[in-house]
Motif scaffolding. Structure first.
Motif, PDB file in Angstrom:
ATOM      1  N   ILE A  21       4.890   8.692  -1.279  1.00 14.01           N
ATOM      2  CA  ILE A  21       3.487   8.256  -1.351  1.00 14.01           C
ATOM      3  C   ILE A  21       2.895   8.526  -2.726  1.00 14.01           C
ATOM      4  O   ILE A  21       2.141   7.704  -3.267  1.00 14.01           O
ATOM      5  N   THR A  22       3.228   9.662  -3.319  1.00 14.51           N
ATOM      6  CA  THR A  22       2.572  10.076  -4.562  1.00 14.51           C
ATOM      7  C   THR A  22       3.317   9.654  -5.818  1.00 14.51           C
ATOM      8  O   THR A  22       2.699   9.506  -6.881  1.00 14.51           O
ATOM      9  N   GLU A  23       4.633   9.463  -5.706  1.00 10.56           N
ATOM     10  CA  GLU A  23       5.425   9.168  -6.895  1.00 10.56           C
ATOM     11  C   GLU A  23       5.985   7.750  -6.883  1.00 10.56           C
ATOM     12  O   GLU A  23       5.819   6.996  -7.851  1.00 10.56           O
ATOM     13  N   THR A  24       6.637   7.360  -5.783  1.00 15.72           N
ATOM     14  CA  THR A  24       7.246   6.035  -5.726  1.00 15.72           C
ATOM     15  C   THR A  24       6.192   4.940  -5.672  1.00 15.72           C
ATOM     16  O   THR A  24       6.302   3.910  -6.345  1.00 15.72           O
ATOM     17  N   ARG A  25       5.167   5.167  -4.844  1.00 15.11           N
ATOM     18  CA  ARG A  25       4.078   4.183  -4.725  1.00 15.11           C
ATOM     19  C   ARG A  25       2.741   4.902  -4.867  1.00 15.11           C
ATOM     20  O   ARG A  25       2.003   5.098  -3.891  1.00 15.11           O
ATOM     21  N   PRO A  26       2.420   5.334  -6.083  1.00 11.44           N
ATOM     22  CA  PRO A  26       1.210   6.138  -6.284  1.00 11.44           C
ATOM     23  C   PRO A  26      -0.078   5.416  -5.907  1.00 11.44           C
ATOM     24  O   PRO A  26      -1.088   6.057  -5.617  1.00 11.44           O
ATOM     25  N   GLU A  27      -0.047   4.086  -5.904  1.00 10.43           N
ATOM     26  CA  GLU A  27      -1.259   3.356  -5.513  1.00 10.43           C
ATOM     27  C   GLU A  27      -1.626   3.624  -4.050  1.00 10.43           C
ATOM     28  O   GLU A  27      -2.803   3.625  -3.678  1.00 10.43           O
ATOM     29  N   ILE A  28      -0.608   3.883  -3.216  1.00 11.13           N
ATOM     30  CA  ILE A  28      -0.882   4.222  -1.815  1.00 11.13           C
ATOM     31  C   ILE A  28      -1.467   5.620  -1.726  1.00 11.13           C
ATOM     32  O   ILE A  28      -2.416   5.873  -0.969  1.00 11.13           O
ATOM     33  N   GLY A  29      -0.917   6.545  -2.521  1.00  9.41           N
ATOM     34  CA  GLY A  29      -1.468   7.892  -2.547  1.00  9.41           C
ATOM     35  C   GLY A  29      -2.915   7.897  -2.985  1.00  9.41           C
ATOM     36  O   GLY A  29      -3.755   8.613  -2.416  1.00  9.41           O
ATOM     37  N   GLU A  30      -3.238   7.074  -3.978  1.00  6.60           N
ATOM     38  CA  GLU A  30      -4.618   6.985  -4.456  1.00  6.60           C
ATOM     39  C   GLU A  30      -5.523   6.396  -3.388  1.00  6.60           C
ATOM     40  O   GLU A  30      -6.646   6.871  -3.171  1.00  6.60           O
ATOM     41  N   LEU A  31      -5.049   5.346  -2.696  1.00  5.92           N
ATOM     42  CA  LEU A  31      -5.827   4.741  -1.612  1.00  5.92           C
ATOM     43  C   LEU A  31      -6.091   5.761  -0.516  1.00  5.92           C
ATOM     44  O   LEU A  31      -7.223   5.880  -0.017  1.00  5.92           O
ATOM     45  N   LEU A  32      -5.053   6.494  -0.130  1.00  9.74           N
ATOM     46  CA  LEU A  32      -5.195   7.491   0.928  1.00  9.74           C
ATOM     47  C   LEU A  32      -6.224   8.546   0.531  1.00  9.74           C
ATOM     48  O   LEU A  32      -7.114   8.897   1.326  1.00  9.74           O
ATOM     49  N   PHE A  33      -6.115   9.055  -0.688  1.00 10.90           N
ATOM     50  CA  PHE A  33      -6.982  10.125  -1.159  1.00 10.90           C
ATOM     51  C   PHE A  33      -8.437   9.676  -1.224  1.00 10.90           C
ATOM     52  O   PHE A  33      -9.351  10.358  -0.721  1.00 10.90           O
ATOM     53  N   LYS A  34      -8.681   8.517  -1.813  1.00 13.87           N
ATOM     54  CA  LYS A  34     -10.057   8.043  -1.972  1.00 13.87           C
ATOM     55  C   LYS A  34     -10.673   7.626  -0.642  1.00 13.87           C
ATOM     56  O   LYS A  34     -11.885   7.760  -0.436  1.00 13.87           O
ATOM     57  N   THR A  35      -9.863   7.116   0.273  1.00 16.17           N
ATOM     58  CA  THR A  35     -10.390   6.656   1.562  1.00 16.17           C
ATOM     59  C   THR A  35     -10.708   7.822   2.481  1.00 16.17           C
ATOM     60  O   THR A  35     -11.757   7.858   3.130  1.00 16.17           O
TER      61      THR A  35
END
Length: 502
Positions: free
Chosen positions: A112-126
Motif C-alpha cells: 500500500i505504501t511503497e508499491t502503490r503509494p497513491e492508495i496509501g495516500e488515498l487511505l490516509f487522507k480519507t
C-alpha cells in the motif's frame, strides 16, 4: 441510588467496574486475558473465551453489591482497538480475533505504501489513519490475500467492544472512534470509506461494517439470555461505547482542545485534540480518530512499546520486582543515566509511532564499565519518556498532560515526563479510567449527566500534579537530540538484522 457499570476489555486484562454517579470505583473484578501467540509476529484472541471472562467479571460485580440489579442505570463498554473480529450470520466467530499488535500484514502495508503509494495516500487522507499492520483495513486485506475462504464466511466485521456488546444485546453496531482508528471509515462522514475499499480490491467487504453510532448513544439493551447470565435486569441499556484510548481520555477528563492525554500502558499512547475543521487529515505525524466527545478528533500517536519494557527490565536487569525499591534505586541517577540511552522498541511488531518500522528493536547505547543496574533501569524509564516526547513534538508549553494507565502509579516516571516535556503532568484520582469513561458515557445516555462537561465535573478530580524542573528540561532537550539521531541511524541495521534472521 443509581450505579453504572463500565467494562474494559484490554489486551492484558478484562475488567468490570461498578461506579457510583460521582465516579467513585465501588467494586472492580478483573481476569487476566490470554492472547494467543502465533509464530514470531502473530497475536490472536479466542473470542468466546473473552466473552466468558467478561460475563464472569460482570456477574461477580453485581453479586458483590452494594448495588442491586435494579440500581444499574446503564452499562458502558470499551476495549482494545483495531484488529479484526469476524462473525458469521449466526453471530459465531469464524476464527480467532486477530489483534492490534499482530505483525503479519507487513507485506500488505508495504504494497500500500511503497508499491502503490497513491492508495496509501488515498487511505490516509480519507480516513485520517495511515496504513499500519494492526489496523482493520490492512488486516482485512491480509485476510483476503491469505484466508479468503475464512473471510467469505463472515457476515460482520467487529472490534473488541462491539463483540462484547453484541453478546449482551444481540445487536451488531459500531462507533466512530474504533472505525476511524482502523482506516475503515471516512473521517468526514463516519460511514464506510468505500473509495478505499474499492482501491484495495475489497469493495465486496465494505458491507461487513456494522451501522455506526455515537459513543454515548444507547446501542441496545440486555437480552433475556444475557441478563440471566450476568445477574442483571433484561432491558438494561448498553451504549455504543468507544475505543479504549477515547474512553480513557473521557475518564480522566481530557475532553477539550487544550488537554493532552498520555496512557502509560502496554502501549504509550499520546492524544492531542482538535475540532474536525482544524484537523489536517493525512498530514505528517498525524493519526486522527474520532473522540467520543462532540466534533472533536484526537491525534493518536500510539507507540507500540510501553510498560513491557519495564517488565523486561525487572525480569532481566533488576534484582527486585518491588517498584518501591526500583524507584528508590533510580531516584539519584541524573538525567542521561550516566551516558546510557535506551530505545524502547521491544515489541515483535516493531514500532509505528511517531514512525513506522516493523523491524525496529530495542537497544542500549553508551554502556561502559562504570554503568550500573540503576543506570540501565533509569535509561529504560528515560527511553520510554523520550518516545513519548518523540510523539508530542511541538507541544504547547501551557498544555496540561493527563497521565493514565498502570505506569501513572509511578511518581518517578510522572516527574520524569514533566521534566522531559517541560509541562505539568496530572494524575487523576482513580485507577480504571477506561471503564470510568465508558460508565460516564452510559450515564450521559441514561440522563444521569446532561453532557460530557457535567459528567467531568461530577467524576474527574486531580490527585497529584508534577511540575517540571527547568534545568532538567534543558538537559532532556539535548538528550532527545541524541536519542532521535541514533534512532534514525538504526533504520538500516534493523533491516539487515531482520534479513539475517530469515
Amino acid at each position: 441510588m443509581q450505579y453504572l457499570i463500565g467494562i474494559d476489555a484490554g489486551t492484558s486484562n478484562v475488567k468490570a467496574v461498578l461506579f457510583d454517579t460521582l465516579g467513585r470505583e465501588i467494586r472492580t473484578e478483573a481476569i487476566e486475558n490470554e492472547p494467543i501467540y502465533v509464530g514470531d509476529v502473530g497475536v490472536e484472541q479466542n473470542m468466546s473465551l473473552l466473552w466468558d471472562k467478561i460475563a464472569v467479571c460482570i456477574k461477580q460485580v453485581v453479586e458483590a453489591g452494594p448495588a442491586s440489579k435494579d440500581d444499574i442505570a446503564g452499562i458502558g463498554v470499551t476495549g482494545q482497538g483495531e484488529g479484526i473480529w469476524l462473525v458469521d450470520e449466526a453471530g459465531e466467530p469464524v476464527q480467532n480475533a486477530i489483534l492490534w499488535c499482530d505483525g503479519r500484514a507487513v507485506d500488505e502495508v508495504a504494497a500500500i505504501t511503497e508499491t502503490r503509494p497513491e492508495i496509501g495516500e488515498l487511505l490516509f487522507k480519507t480516513t485520517g489513519s495511515p496504513p499500519l499492520t494492526g489496523t482493520q483495513m490492512v488486516l482485512l486485506k491480509w485476510m483476503a490475500d491469505h484466508r479468503k475462504d475464512v473471510l467469505d464466511r463472515a457476515a460482520h466485521m467487529l472490534f473488541c467492544k462491539d463483540w462484547i456488546r453484541y453478546k449482551m444485546t444481540g445487536i451488531f453496531a459500531g462507533d466512530f472512534s474504533d472505525g476511524s482508528t482502523s482506516a475503515i471509515l471516512d473521517a468526514q462522514t463516519g460511514q464506510p470509506a468505500r473509495n478505499v475499499f474499492k482501491a484495495l480490491g475489497l469493495e465486496g467487504y465494505a458491507d461487513l461494517v456494522p451501522p455506526v453510532q455515537a459513543s454515548a448513544d444507547v446501542a441496545g439493551t440486555l437480552t433475556d439470555e444475557a441478563a440471566a447470565a450476568l445477574g442483571l435486569n433484561p432491558g438494561t441499556p448498553v451504549i455504543a461505547g468507544a475505543i479504549d484510548v477515547a474512553a480513557t481520555a473521557v475518564g480522566i477528563g481530557a475532553i477539550g482542545v487544550s488537554d493532552v492525554c498520555t496512557i502509560l500502558g502496554t502501549t504509550c499512547a499520546t492524544e492531542t485534540f482538535r475540532h474536525k475543521a482544524d484537523c489536517n487529515f493525512g498530514g505528517p505525524q498525524t493519526r486522527w480518530l474520532k473522540h467520543a466527545v462532540g466534533d472533536l478528533f484526537m491525534n493518536l500517536q500510539a507507540a507500540m512499546n510501553g510498560t513491557p519494557n519495564l517488565d523486561w527490565a525487572l525480569n532481566e536487569v533488576a534484582l527486585t520486582q518491588d517498584f518501591d525499591q526500583i524507584e528508590a534505586m533510580i531516584q539519584d541517577v541524573p538525567v542521561g543515566s550516566g551516558g546510557v540511552i535506551y530505545h524502547p522498541y521491544i515489541s515483535a511488531a516493531g514500532e509505528r509511532a511517531p514512525f513506522y518500522d516493523p523491524h525496529a528493536r530495542a537497544n542500549f547505547f553508551g554502556i561502559s564499565a562504570q554503568t550500573t543496574r540503576a543506570d540501565l533501569i533509569h535509561a529504560v524509564y528515560e527511553g520510554m519518556t523520550l518516545s513519548i516526547k518523540d510523539c508530542l513534538r511541538g507541544l504547547d508549553a501551557n498544555a496540561k498532560v493527563y497521565l493514565a494507565g498502570g505506569g501513572a502509579k509511578s511518581a518517578a516516571w510522572a516527574q520524569m515526563i514533566a521534566d522531559a516535556l517541560g509541562v505539568q503532568t496530572i494524575i487523576s484520582a482513580g485507577n480504571e479510567f477506561g471503564a470510568k469513561g465508558a460508565a460516564m458515557m452510559a450515564g450521559i445516555a441514561g440522563g444521569v449527566y446532561a453532557h460530557f462537561e457535567e459528567a467531568k465535573r461530577a467524576c474527574c478530580f486531580a490527585e497529584k500534579t508534577y511540575l517540571p524542573d527547568p534545568k532538567k528540561t534543558e538537559r532532556y532537550e539535548k538528550l532527545y537530540e541524541i536519542y532521535v539521531e541514533i534512532r534514525k541511524a538504526m533504520t538500516e541495521p534493523w533491516q539487515k538484522r531482520a534479513a539475517f534472521l530469515k
